[in-house]
Write an enzyme that holds these catalytic residues in place. Structure first.
Site, short mmCIF file in Angstrom:
data_model
loop_
_atom_site.label_atom_id
_atom_site.label_comp_id
_atom_site.label_asym_id
_atom_site.label_seq_id
_atom_site.Cartn_x
_atom_site.Cartn_y
_atom_site.Cartn_z
N ASN A 9 0.87 -1.18 0.00
CA ASN A 9 0.00 0.00 0.00
C ASN A 9 0.91 1.23 0.00
OD1 ASN A 9 -1.79 2.06 0.56
ND2 ASN A 9 -2.24 1.40 2.66
N TRP A 10 1.03 1.84 -1.17
CA TRP A 10 1.96 2.98 -1.29
C TRP A 10 1.42 4.23 -0.59
CZ3 TRP A 10 3.67 2.93 -7.19
CH2 TRP A 10 4.55 1.87 -7.39
N LYS A 11 0.14 4.24 -0.25
CA LYS A 11 -0.49 5.46 0.30
C LYS A 11 -0.23 6.62 -0.67
CE LYS A 11 -0.09 3.40 4.82
NZ LYS A 11 -0.04 3.56 6.25
N HIS A 100 -9.51 1.46 5.38
CA HIS A 100 -8.20 1.65 6.01
C HIS A 100 -8.36 2.63 7.18
CE1 HIS A 100 -4.06 2.82 6.71
NE2 HIS A 100 -3.72 1.72 6.08
N GLU A 102 -6.66 5.02 8.16
CA GLU A 102 -6.43 6.44 7.82
C GLU A 102 -7.68 7.05 7.21
OE1 GLU A 102 -2.79 5.80 5.64
OE2 GLU A 102 -1.78 5.32 7.52
N GLU A 171 -5.20 -4.54 11.09
CA GLU A 171 -4.15 -3.52 11.20
C GLU A 171 -4.33 -2.74 12.50
OE1 GLU A 171 -2.41 -2.50 7.09
OE2 GLU A 171 -4.09 -1.17 7.43
N GLY A 177 2.78 2.50 10.68
CA GLY A 177 3.74 3.57 10.43
C GLY A 177 4.52 3.98 11.67
N SER A 216 3.60 -1.93 10.31
CA SER A 216 5.06 -2.02 10.46
C SER A 216 5.62 -3.39 10.09
CB SER A 216 5.49 -1.62 11.88
OG SER A 216 5.13 -0.27 12.14
N GLY A 237 2.71 -1.10 4.27
CA GLY A 237 2.75 0.31 3.91
C GLY A 237 4.17 0.76 3.64
N GLY A 238 4.80 1.39 4.63
CA GLY A 238 6.12 2.01 4.47
C GLY A 238 7.14 1.13 3.77
P1 PGA Z 1 2.89 0.44 7.64
O1 PGA Z 1 1.42 0.67 7.08
O2 PGA Z 1 3.39 -0.85 7.06
O3 PGA Z 1 3.67 1.63 7.15
O4 PGA Z 1 2.80 0.38 9.13
C1 PGA Z 1 0.51 -0.40 6.91
C2 PGA Z 1 -0.79 0.10 6.37
O5 PGA Z 1 -1.21 1.19 6.76
O6 PGA Z 1 -1.44 -0.58 5.55
#
Ligand code: PGA
Length: 252
Positions: A9-11, A100, A102, A171, A177, A216, A237-238
């Site tokens: 997930n590149w966001k 998600h 966010e 999650e 993150g 993470s 994500g990251g």
């Molecule tokens: P992260 O994000 O791996 O950067 O913690 C995961 C996500 O939000 O899907």
């Protein structure tokens, strides 16, 4: 047997040049061989879906599917700024992340809207990746399982049997993150609780639905997480922004 699935997930990251480098690097890595019986996908921001779909096709990167980070809860019409599931399907997406944290936190998305989005994604012929998870406060006050199972119950009540065609991503919000990964056992315990909750609705659905862990995930913790019996892969994500790290997680 559920396949292991890793979704990046590149966001809100990437640009035309870096996307091209990423896909070429991942293609070179995947061509050297990948573990069998696994699935991989990447979810770029909307404007880059077409570019990434084209690159994946040109390189004949059979291993990698395309996904999107959100979809509208509506079919079409006067919804400025929204993107319909049918449009994502046309762009070559196979997966769409919905709910998600966010989006739940910054765009006030509630469980009912998440379920409506998942239905749109299913109707368009793609797989929704339904995200659930608790905050740090909810975990610290001993309510993590109650909160997450409550989120699952809402999805069950709307999606019913169609849940069999969805993915779930657990999650924990405190792990996203932050570098604070849930221990493999903490994650496994929640995945088990989610599967138990699904089994109360339908045992076949529970056995069939893949539950990914997100928060993470890194190359150095993926092996332990993915070895857990109820963890069927990761939503990354990251670490997915770095193609070498993404490849390492895909191979974990
Ligand atoms: P992260 O994000 O791996 O950067 O913690 C995961 C996500 O939000 O899907």
């Amino acid at each position: 047997m559920r396949p292991l699935i890793v979704i990046g997930n590149w966001k809100m990251n990437g640009n035309l040049a870096s996307n091209q480098d990423w896909i070429k690097t991942v293609a070179r890595g995947m061509e050297r061989g990948m573990p069998s019986g696994r699935k991989y996908a990447v979810c770029p921001p909307f404007p880059y879906l077409s570019q990434c779909a084209g690159l994946i096709k040109d390189i004949s990167l059979a291993f990698l599917s395309l996904g999107a980070q959100d979809a509208s809860a509506h079919i079409a019409g006067a919804y400025t700024g929204e993107v319909a599931a049918s449009m994502l399907k046309e762009m070559g997406c196979q997966y769409v992340i919905v709910g998600h944290s966010e989006r739940r936190q910054m765009h006030q998305e509630v469980d009912e809207a998440v379920a409506a989005k998942a239905l749109q994604v299913l109707d368009a012929g793609m797989t929704p990746v339904i995200c659930v998870g608790e905050t740090a406060d909810e975990r610290n006050s001993g309510r993590a399982e109650e909160v997450v199972c409550g989120q699952i119950a809402k999805q069950v009540s709307v999606l019913q049997d169609r849940l069999a065609d969805c993915l779930i991503a657990y999650e924990p919000i405190w792990a996203i993150g932050t570098g604070k990964v849930a221990s493999a056992q903490v994650a496994q315990d929640m995945h088990h609780a989610i599967r138990h909750q699904l089994a109360e609705f339908d045992e076949d659905v529970a056995a069939h639905v893949a539950i990914l862990y997100g928060g993470s995930v890194k190359p150095d913790n993926a092996v332990e997480l993915f070895a857990m019996p109820d963890i069927d892969g990761g939503l990354v994500g990251g670490a997915s922004l770095n193609p070498q790290d993404f490849l390492a997680i895909c191979q974990a």
